[in-house]
Every structure is written in structure tokens, then in C-alpha cells.
Design a protein around this motif. Structure first.
Motif, PDB file in Angstrom:
ATOM      1  N   SER A   1       0.824  -1.249  -0.060  1.00 52.07           N
ATOM      2  CA  SER A   1       0.151  -0.084  -0.216  1.00 52.07           C
ATOM      3  C   SER A   1       0.918   1.349   0.008  1.00 52.07           C
ATOM      4  O   SER A   1       1.752   1.466   0.988  1.00 52.07           O
ATOM      5  N   SER A   2       0.534   2.248  -0.859  1.00 52.96           N
ATOM      6  CA  SER A   2       1.378   3.222  -1.263  1.00 52.96           C
ATOM      7  C   SER A   2       0.663   4.518  -1.781  1.00 52.96           C
ATOM      8  O   SER A   2      -0.749   4.243  -1.580  1.00 52.96           O
ATOM      9  N   THR A   3       1.428   5.619  -1.858  1.00 49.19           N
ATOM     10  CA  THR A   3       0.735   6.911  -2.241  1.00 49.19           C
ATOM     11  C   THR A   3       1.414   7.248  -3.504  1.00 49.19           C
ATOM     12  O   THR A   3       2.738   7.261  -3.388  1.00 49.19           O
TER      13      THR A   3
ATOM     14  N   LYS B   1      -4.208   6.954  -3.157  1.00 51.18           N
ATOM     15  CA  LYS B   1      -3.711   5.722  -2.466  1.00 51.18           C
ATOM     16  C   LYS B   1      -3.766   4.586  -3.327  1.00 51.18           C
ATOM     17  O   LYS B   1      -4.671   4.422  -4.096  1.00 51.18           O
TER      18      LYS B   1
ATOM     19  N   ASN C   1      -2.439   0.448  -4.498  1.00 48.27           N
ATOM     20  CA  ASN C   1      -1.841  -0.876  -4.125  1.00 48.27           C
ATOM     21  C   ASN C   1      -2.099  -1.919  -5.517  1.00 48.27           C
ATOM     22  O   ASN C   1      -2.768  -2.230  -6.013  1.00 48.27           O
TER      23      ASN C   1
END
Length: 93
Positions: A24-26, A45, A47
Motif C-alpha cells: 500500500s503506497s501513495t 492511495k 496498491n
């Protein structure tokens, strides 16, 4: 491929990339003119496989004119930059 398609575009410009390894990242994106004037940007956001779409409008909601634009995509996870790329997109009206 992480190149926008269709390129050149006269509708929206999808920017595809895969960040599954980062969890999970931005993702943030910034769009610049050929003269590096900032036009638009945002964050999301993410993923996994991701598509960010630019509707060819600037930050004020006006349609951008024909020309070459640079799209900078940066993905941050775990407090650091994990992916960064600059992509060229040609807009024809």
C-alpha cells in the motif's frame, strides 16, 4: 507498459504503472508544460497495478492546449520514494 496510450491523445491520458512490490503506497503526479510550468497534479492511495488518468485540464479546470507535456509520477511507501518516472505525453486538439 507504463507509457500513456494513446499518445498523442485528444481525450484523457492514462498513466499505468505497477507497484505491487511496495504494498500500500501513495502515488503523486504532477503535469508540466514543455517550459516546465506546473499545470495540474494530485495524489492517490494505491496498491498494485495502477492507472492514474489526466483529463487534459489544468488546475483551474480549463482544457490544456495542444503541445508536449511532462507527467512526473512518484510513489512513496515506508517513508521513502520507491518509484519515480517522468513520462512525455503529446496532446493534439
Amino acid at each position: 507498459s507504463d507509457l500513456p496510450y494513446p499518445n498523442p491523445s485528444d481525450g484523457t491520458v492514462p498513466v499505468r504503472f505497477n507497484v505491487q512490490a511496495f504494498g500500500s503506497s501513495t502515488a503523486t503526479y504532477d503535469i508540466y508544460t514543455l517550459a516546465f510550468r506546473w499545470v495540474a497534479g494530485g495524489s492517490k492511495k494505491i496498491n498494485g497495478n495502477t492507472v492514474l488518468s489526466w483529463d487534459l485540464k489544468d488546475i483551474a479546470g480549463n482544457l490544456c492546449s495542444s503541445g508536449l507535456y511532462y507527467i512526473r509520477v512518484t510513489v512513496q511507501a515506508d517513508g521513502g520514494v520507491k518509484y519515480s518516472k517522468i513520462i512525455k505525453a503529446l496532446i493534439l486538439r
